[in-house]
Design a protein around this motif. Sequence first.
Motif, PDB file in Angstrom:
ATOM      1  N   GLY A 198     107.121  62.275 107.330  1.00  0.00           N
ATOM      2  CA  GLY A 198     108.541  61.976 107.283  1.00  0.00           C
ATOM      3  C   GLY A 198     108.938  60.646 107.895  1.00  0.00           C
ATOM      4  O   GLY A 198     110.048  60.485 108.371  1.00  0.00           O
TER       5      GLY A 198
ATOM      6  N   ASP B 182     102.619  64.817  98.960  1.00  0.00           N
ATOM      7  CA  ASP B 182     101.924  65.986  99.492  1.00  0.00           C
ATOM      8  C   ASP B 182     102.636  66.392 100.779  1.00  0.00           C
ATOM      9  O   ASP B 182     102.565  65.693 101.791  1.00  0.00           O
ATOM     10  CB  ASP B 182     100.464  65.637  99.773  1.00  0.00           C
ATOM     11  CG  ASP B 182      99.652  66.821 100.246  1.00  0.00           C
ATOM     12  OD1 ASP B 182     100.200  67.712 100.936  1.00  0.00           O
ATOM     13  OD2 ASP B 182      98.435  66.852  99.955  1.00  0.00           O
ATOM     14  N   GLN B 183     103.332  67.504 100.729  1.00  0.00           N
ATOM     15  CA  GLN B 183     104.145  67.945 101.857  1.00  0.00           C
ATOM     16  C   GLN B 183     103.329  68.255 103.109  1.00  0.00           C
ATOM     17  O   GLN B 183     103.840  68.167 104.215  1.00  0.00           O
ATOM     18  CB  GLN B 183     104.978  69.168 101.447  1.00  0.00           C
ATOM     19  CG  GLN B 183     105.920  68.888 100.287  1.00  0.00           C
ATOM     20  CD  GLN B 183     106.899  67.781 100.599  1.00  0.00           C
ATOM     21  OE1 GLN B 183     107.696  67.898 101.508  1.00  0.00           O
ATOM     22  NE2 GLN B 183     106.834  66.688  99.859  1.00  0.00           N
ATOM     23  N   LYS B 184     102.079  68.593 102.945  1.00  0.00           N
ATOM     24  CA  LYS B 184     101.235  68.888 104.104  1.00  0.00           C
ATOM     25  C   LYS B 184     100.802  67.623 104.828  1.00  0.00           C
ATOM     26  O   LYS B 184     100.556  67.642 106.022  1.00  0.00           O
ATOM     27  CB  LYS B 184     100.021  69.709 103.680  1.00  0.00           C
ATOM     28  CG  LYS B 184     100.408  71.100 103.230  1.00  0.00           C
ATOM     29  CD  LYS B 184      99.213  71.908 102.823  1.00  0.00           C
ATOM     30  CE  LYS B 184      99.682  73.278 102.378  1.00  0.00           C
ATOM     31  NZ  LYS B 184      98.602  74.106 101.894  1.00  0.00           N
TER      32      LYS B 184
ATOM     33  N   ARG C 261     112.510  70.117 105.810  1.00  0.00           N
ATOM     34  CA  ARG C 261     111.644  71.136 105.207  1.00  0.00           C
ATOM     35  C   ARG C 261     110.970  71.934 106.311  1.00  0.00           C
ATOM     36  O   ARG C 261     110.749  71.438 107.405  1.00  0.00           O
ATOM     37  CB  ARG C 261     110.550  70.489 104.353  1.00  0.00           C
ATOM     38  CG  ARG C 261     111.068  69.746 103.147  1.00  0.00           C
ATOM     39  CD  ARG C 261     111.550  70.733 102.128  1.00  0.00           C
ATOM     40  NE  ARG C 261     112.179  70.052 101.013  1.00  0.00           N
ATOM     41  CZ  ARG C 261     112.069  70.440  99.773  1.00  0.00           C
ATOM     42  NH1 ARG C 261     111.338  71.483  99.466  1.00  0.00           N
ATOM     43  NH2 ARG C 261     112.697  69.802  98.828  1.00  0.00           N
TER      44      ARG C 261
ATOM     45  N   SER D  15     105.794  73.981 104.291  1.00  0.00           N
ATOM     46  CA  SER D  15     106.014  73.625 102.884  1.00  0.00           C
ATOM     47  C   SER D  15     106.039  72.155 102.640  1.00  0.00           C
ATOM     48  O   SER D  15     106.039  71.356 103.497  1.00  0.00           O
ATOM     49  CB  SER D  15     107.315  74.246 102.394  1.00  0.00           C
ATOM     50  OG  SER D  15     108.414  73.775 103.125  1.00  0.00           O
TER      51      SER D  15
ATOM     52  N   CYS E 133     102.616  64.578 104.580  1.00  0.00           N
ATOM     53  CA  CYS E 133     103.793  63.754 104.878  1.00  0.00           C
ATOM     54  C   CYS E 133     104.264  63.984 106.309  1.00  0.00           C
ATOM     55  O   CYS E 133     104.406  65.120 106.761  1.00  0.00           O
ATOM     56  CB  CYS E 133     104.915  64.089 103.905  1.00  0.00           C
ATOM     57  SG  CYS E 133     106.427  63.138 104.188  1.00  0.00           S
TER      58      CYS E 133
ATOM     59  N   LYS F 200     110.629  65.518 105.221  1.00  0.00           N
ATOM     60  CA  LYS F 200     109.540  65.307 104.265  1.00  0.00           C
ATOM     61  C   LYS F 200     110.051  64.487 103.095  1.00  0.00           C
ATOM     62  O   LYS F 200     111.215  64.579 102.718  1.00  0.00           O
ATOM     63  CB  LYS F 200     108.999  66.640 103.740  1.00  0.00           C
ATOM     64  CG  LYS F 200     108.452  67.565 104.806  1.00  0.00           C
ATOM     65  CD  LYS F 200     107.162  67.046 105.376  1.00  0.00           C
ATOM     66  CE  LYS F 200     106.612  68.021 106.413  1.00  0.00           C
ATOM     67  NZ  LYS F 200     105.289  67.654 106.844  1.00  0.00           N
TER      68      LYS F 200
ATOM     69  N   ILE G  67     110.709  63.489  99.367  1.00  0.00           N
ATOM     70  CA  ILE G  67     110.930  64.184  98.098  1.00  0.00           C
ATOM     71  C   ILE G  67     111.140  63.111  97.029  1.00  0.00           C
ATOM     72  O   ILE G  67     112.003  62.255  97.167  1.00  0.00           O
ATOM     73  CB  ILE G  67     112.175  65.097  98.152  1.00  0.00           C
ATOM     74  CG1 ILE G  67     112.077  66.089  99.309  1.00  0.00           C
ATOM     75  CG2 ILE G  67     112.376  65.816  96.821  1.00  0.00           C
ATOM     76  CD1 ILE G  67     110.918  67.050  99.228  1.00  0.00           C
TER      77      ILE G  67
END
Length: 66
Positions: A44, A38-40, A62, A66, A42, A4, A6
């Motif tokens: 990667g 937004d991690q949901k 991750r 999360s 993404c 993910k 960051i």
Amino acid sequence: MKRKAIVDTSLCVACGCCVKVCPRKAISVPHGVYAEADQKLCIGCGKCAIECPASIISLEERNNES
């Protein structure tokens, strides 16, 4: 575990380069101060990290939730 994006918000200058290349619209600059991922959303893919002129976006392992 998935990778993910960051964002190091302390170094981000909100140029928006990452926003333009994200295929899932997972990165935004909501307050005009720094980018947020937004991690949901993404996946990667790393396009944002490659495009960032300041090299302040990294990909980290991750949990899926999360």
